[in-house]
Design a protein around this motif. Structure first.
Motif, PDB file in Angstrom:
ATOM      1  N   ILE A 134       0.864  -1.178   0.000  1.00  0.00           N
ATOM      2  CA  ILE A 134       0.000   0.000   0.000  1.00  0.00           C
ATOM      3  C   ILE A 134       0.898   1.225   0.000  1.00  0.00           C
ATOM      4  O   ILE A 134       1.679   1.438   0.928  1.00  0.00           O
ATOM      5  CB  ILE A 134      -0.915   0.003   1.235  1.00  0.00           C
ATOM      6  N   ALA A 135       0.812   2.029  -1.048  1.00  0.00           N
ATOM      7  CA  ALA A 135       1.723   3.169  -1.210  1.00  0.00           C
ATOM      8  C   ALA A 135       1.241   4.385  -0.426  1.00  0.00           C
ATOM      9  O   ALA A 135       0.041   4.629  -0.294  1.00  0.00           O
ATOM     10  CB  ALA A 135       1.858   3.516  -2.690  1.00  0.00           C
ATOM     11  N   HIS A 136       2.211   5.129   0.101  1.00  0.00           N
ATOM     12  CA  HIS A 136       2.050   6.437   0.761  1.00  0.00           C
ATOM     13  C   HIS A 136       0.657   6.691   1.349  1.00  0.00           C
ATOM     14  O   HIS A 136      -0.114   7.525   0.849  1.00  0.00           O
ATOM     15  CB  HIS A 136       2.422   7.577  -0.187  1.00  0.00           C
ATOM     16  N   PRO A 137       0.293   5.978   2.427  1.00  0.00           N
ATOM     17  CA  PRO A 137      -1.053   6.140   3.002  1.00  0.00           C
ATOM     18  C   PRO A 137      -1.391   7.573   3.397  1.00  0.00           C
ATOM     19  O   PRO A 137      -2.525   8.027   3.185  1.00  0.00           O
ATOM     20  CB  PRO A 137      -1.014   5.232   4.240  1.00  0.00           C
ATOM     21  N   GLN A 138      -0.434   8.290   3.981  1.00  0.00           N
ATOM     22  CA  GLN A 138      -0.727   9.656   4.434  1.00  0.00           C
ATOM     23  C   GLN A 138      -0.950  10.578   3.243  1.00  0.00           C
ATOM     24  O   GLN A 138      -1.903  11.362   3.225  1.00  0.00           O
ATOM     25  CB  GLN A 138       0.412  10.167   5.314  1.00  0.00           C
ATOM     26  N   TRP A 139      -0.096  10.498   2.247  1.00  0.00           N
ATOM     27  CA  TRP A 139      -0.257  11.340   1.064  1.00  0.00           C
ATOM     28  C   TRP A 139      -1.568  11.045   0.352  1.00  0.00           C
ATOM     29  O   TRP A 139      -2.262  11.961  -0.111  1.00  0.00           O
ATOM     30  CB  TRP A 139       0.909  11.125   0.095  1.00  0.00           C
ATOM     31  N   SER A 140      -1.940   9.782   0.287  1.00  0.00           N
ATOM     32  CA  SER A 140      -3.157   9.394  -0.435  1.00  0.00           C
ATOM     33  C   SER A 140      -4.430   9.795   0.293  1.00  0.00           C
ATOM     34  O   SER A 140      -5.502   9.795  -0.314  1.00  0.00           O
ATOM     35  CB  SER A 140      -3.182   7.874  -0.661  1.00  0.00           C
ATOM     36  N   GLY A 141      -4.342  10.105   1.584  1.00  0.00           N
ATOM     37  CA  GLY A 141      -5.548  10.350   2.360  1.00  0.00           C
ATOM     38  C   GLY A 141      -6.291   9.063   2.641  1.00  0.00           C
ATOM     39  O   GLY A 141      -7.529   9.034   2.738  1.00  0.00           O
ATOM     40  N   LEU A 142      -5.534   7.978   2.809  1.00  0.00           N
ATOM     41  CA  LEU A 142      -6.113   6.656   2.996  1.00  0.00           C
ATOM     42  C   LEU A 142      -6.863   6.577   4.315  1.00  0.00           C
ATOM     43  O   LEU A 142      -6.359   6.994   5.351  1.00  0.00           O
ATOM     44  CB  LEU A 142      -4.984   5.629   2.987  1.00  0.00           C
ATOM     45  N   THR A 143      -8.061   6.027   4.288  1.00  0.00           N
ATOM     46  CA  THR A 143      -8.797   5.755   5.525  1.00  0.00           C
ATOM     47  C   THR A 143      -8.478   4.343   5.998  1.00  0.00           C
ATOM     48  O   THR A 143      -7.968   3.511   5.234  1.00  0.00           O
ATOM     49  CB  THR A 143     -10.308   5.877   5.320  1.00  0.00           C
ATOM     50  N   LEU A 144      -8.817   4.062   7.251  1.00  0.00           N
ATOM     51  CA  LEU A 144      -8.620   2.711   7.755  1.00  0.00           C
ATOM     52  C   LEU A 144      -9.476   1.721   6.977  1.00  0.00           C
ATOM     53  O   LEU A 144      -9.027   0.602   6.683  1.00  0.00           O
ATOM     54  CB  LEU A 144      -8.943   2.657   9.244  1.00  0.00           C
ATOM     55  N   ALA A 145     -10.683   2.122   6.617  1.00  0.00           N
ATOM     56  CA  ALA A 145     -11.538   1.234   5.818  1.00  0.00           C
ATOM     57  C   ALA A 145     -10.904   0.937   4.462  1.00  0.00           C
ATOM     58  O   ALA A 145     -10.968  -0.195   3.970  1.00  0.00           O
ATOM     59  CB  ALA A 145     -12.923   1.853   5.638  1.00  0.00           C
ATOM     60  N   ASP A 146     -10.302   1.959   3.839  1.00  0.00           N
ATOM     61  CA  ASP A 146      -9.570   1.727   2.588  1.00  0.00           C
ATOM     62  C   ASP A 146      -8.493   0.671   2.795  1.00  0.00           C
ATOM     63  O   ASP A 146      -8.385  -0.298   2.037  1.00  0.00           O
ATOM     64  CB  ASP A 146      -8.895   3.016   2.116  1.00  0.00           C
ATOM     65  N   ALA A 147      -7.666   0.891   3.808  1.00  0.00           N
ATOM     66  CA  ALA A 147      -6.538   0.002   4.047  1.00  0.00           C
ATOM     67  C   ALA A 147      -7.000  -1.422   4.345  1.00  0.00           C
ATOM     68  O   ALA A 147      -6.399  -2.394   3.876  1.00  0.00           O
ATOM     69  CB  ALA A 147      -5.686   0.541   5.196  1.00  0.00           C
ATOM     70  N   ARG A 148      -8.066  -1.562   5.126  1.00  0.00           N
ATOM     71  CA  ARG A 148      -8.585  -2.888   5.439  1.00  0.00           C
ATOM     72  C   ARG A 148      -8.995  -3.649   4.171  1.00  0.00           C
ATOM     73  O   ARG A 148      -8.928  -4.879   4.119  1.00  0.00           O
ATOM     74  CB  ARG A 148      -9.812  -2.763   6.338  1.00  0.00           C
ATOM     75  N   SER A 149      -9.435  -2.910   3.155  1.00  0.00           N
ATOM     76  CA  SER A 149      -9.974  -3.558   1.965  1.00  0.00           C
ATOM     77  C   SER A 149      -8.894  -4.232   1.116  1.00  0.00           C
ATOM     78  O   SER A 149      -9.193  -5.121   0.323  1.00  0.00           O
ATOM     79  CB  SER A 149     -10.745  -2.542   1.109  1.00  0.00           C
ATOM     80  N   ILE A 150      -7.627  -3.817   1.270  1.00  0.00           N
ATOM     81  CA  ILE A 150      -6.545  -4.398   0.471  1.00  0.00           C
ATOM     82  C   ILE A 150      -6.023  -5.633   1.203  1.00  0.00           C
ATOM     83  O   ILE A 150      -4.976  -5.623   1.844  1.00  0.00           O
ATOM     84  CB  ILE A 150      -5.413  -3.378   0.232  1.00  0.00           C
ATOM     85  N   GLN A 151      -6.766  -6.703   1.112  1.00  0.00           N
ATOM     86  CA  GLN A 151      -6.430  -7.921   1.843  1.00  0.00           C
ATOM     87  C   GLN A 151      -5.194  -8.618   1.291  1.00  0.00           C
ATOM     88  O   GLN A 151      -4.541  -9.395   1.994  1.00  0.00           O
ATOM     89  CB  GLN A 151      -7.616  -8.883   1.813  1.00  0.00           C
ATOM     90  N   ALA A 152      -4.846  -8.350   0.031  1.00  0.00           N
ATOM     91  CA  ALA A 152      -3.749  -9.082  -0.600  1.00  0.00           C
ATOM     92  C   ALA A 152      -2.375  -8.467  -0.344  1.00  0.00           C
ATOM     93  O   ALA A 152      -1.367  -9.073  -0.689  1.00  0.00           O
ATOM     94  CB  ALA A 152      -3.989  -9.164  -2.111  1.00  0.00           C
ATOM     95  N   ALA A 153      -2.312  -7.283   0.239  1.00  0.00           N
ATOM     96  CA  ALA A 153      -1.025  -6.586   0.361  1.00  0.00           C
ATOM     97  C   ALA A 153      -0.063  -7.324   1.272  1.00  0.00           C
ATOM     98  O   ALA A 153      -0.444  -7.851   2.315  1.00  0.00           O
ATOM     99  CB  ALA A 153      -1.242  -5.172   0.876  1.00  0.00           C
ATOM    100  N   HIS A 154       1.217  -7.326   0.884  1.00  0.00           N
ATOM    101  CA  HIS A 154       2.277  -7.841   1.740  1.00  0.00           C
ATOM    102  C   HIS A 154       2.762  -6.785   2.728  1.00  0.00           C
ATOM    103  O   HIS A 154       3.255  -7.137   3.805  1.00  0.00           O
ATOM    104  CB  HIS A 154       3.488  -8.263   0.902  1.00  0.00           C
ATOM    105  N   ALA A 155       2.685  -5.502   2.347  1.00  0.00           N
ATOM    106  CA  ALA A 155       3.380  -4.466   3.118  1.00  0.00           C
ATOM    107  C   ALA A 155       2.653  -3.128   3.035  1.00  0.00           C
ATOM    108  O   ALA A 155       1.764  -2.920   2.198  1.00  0.00           O
ATOM    109  CB  ALA A 155       4.811  -4.306   2.600  1.00  0.00           C
ATOM    110  N   VAL A 156       3.073  -2.231   3.908  1.00  0.00           N
ATOM    111  CA  VAL A 156       2.658  -0.829   3.894  1.00  0.00           C
ATOM    112  C   VAL A 156       3.923   0.023   3.827  1.00  0.00           C
ATOM    113  O   VAL A 156       4.925  -0.293   4.485  1.00  0.00           O
ATOM    114  CB  VAL A 156       1.859  -0.473   5.168  1.00  0.00           C
TER     115      VAL A 156
END
Length: 307
Positions: A134-156
């Motif tokens: 998951i790239a640059h969460p702060q820059w993207s304005g990522l919400t926790l719900a957004d992040a939770r949805s990417i179940q396949a990610a290896h890393a942040v």
């Protein structure tokens, strides 16, 4: 005693950047010059990850001609498809993509309702063999719900140097810690996100433990979590017993242990190369991770240790 595989796996550490752009998308330098500069700066490997959208012809650039005995390029791309909660397009880092990875219906940097979703393209990249972050969460304005949805990610991305230089939004720690607290199995990467139109390069990297500096060995080590991330300081070993965590490192002024919620403890000093920190505050924590900081303010980050 618990240890991290990065410090027990066979092989040696290789320094690499996993997030880089060239003239194949919105970078300033052509791929050959990007590779030359990273090689000249002492990097062992590099993933060229141009924006995988129609405007740029969906590039997965063949960087194999720039490989040498001491330098390994890895194919990759920054994937985009679907909208996050804020309506903007997803940014998902994929390192180790096959050159025939199917393009999404994304012509430019705008999300549309008919596009493949971010979680879908991330899962497809993992299925194709890529290491996905998951790239640059702060820059993207990522919400926790957004992040939770990417179940396949290896890393942040815990640190993105381009976002530090360009907008003072480099951080991924908050999102990563919340996901880890919920039980997600994730690692943490520091990257450049270099475009070379500002000082966005040579500021964050991964140190990967592998037996060979080749794409297959490096990707396998990344997926296993056999690495740590840094802006300069070295983490040399981490050991966890029932009541203490021990850290060996290059000379630093702070060693901090973080866990679930407010669980954290920091040790401060001068030219510290070892630290022993009690774990009394972490009795209810499901994970630990370590951040070290040197006198110049540069940091290094371990991957999480599950308790």
């Amino acid at each position: 005693m618990k240890t991290l595989s990065a410090f027990t796996a066979p092989g040696r550490f290789w320094r690499g950047n996993l997030h880089t752009h060239s003239t194949r998308s919105d970078g300033v330098l052509d791929p050959e010059e990007v590779c030359r500069r990273y090689r000249a700066e002492g990097y062992d490997f590099l993933a060229l990850t141009d924006h995988f959208i129609g405007r740029y012809g969906y590039p997965i650039t063949d960087t194999a001609p720039y490989r040498s005995a001491s330098f390994t390029p890895i194919l990759g791309a920054e994937l985009h498809s679907g909208a996050m909660a804020n309506g903007e397009l997803w940014h998902i880092l994929a390192v180790g993509l096959p050159p025939d990875f199917a393009a999404p219906d994304v012509l430019d940097f705008q999300a549309t309702p008919t596009q493949e979703t971010g979680p879908e393209i991330a899962a497809r990249a993992v299925a194709a063999g890529a290491f996905v972050a998951i790239a640059h969460p702060q820059w993207s304005g990522l919400t926790l719900a957004d992040a939770r949805s990417i179940q396949a990610a290896h890393a942040v991305e815990i640190y993105n140097h381009g976002c530090a230089m360009g907008c003072e939004r480099p951080d991924g720690a908050a999102i990563a810690d919340l996901l880890l607290s919920e039980g997600r199995d994730l690692t943490l990467i520091a990257t450049d996100d270099a475009h070379f139109h500002e000082p966005d390069h040579f500021g964050g990297w991964v140190m990967v433990k592998a037996e060979a500096n080749d794409p297959e060995a490096l990707l396998a080590a990344l997926k296993r979590g056999d690495f740590y991330s840094s802006q300069g300081p070295e983490i040399r070993d981490i050991r966890v017993t029932d009541d203490v965590i021990e850290v060996d490192c290059s000379a630093v002024t702070a060693v901090t242990v973080q866990g679930v919620g407010t669980a954290s403890t920091a040790l401060h000093g001068q030219s510290m190369t070892t630290a022993r920190i009690p774990l009394a505050r972490f009795a209810a924590s499901s994970f630990l991770r370590v951040t070290i900081r040197d006198a110049a303010g540069r940091r290094a980050w371990s991957n999480p240790i599950r308790l």
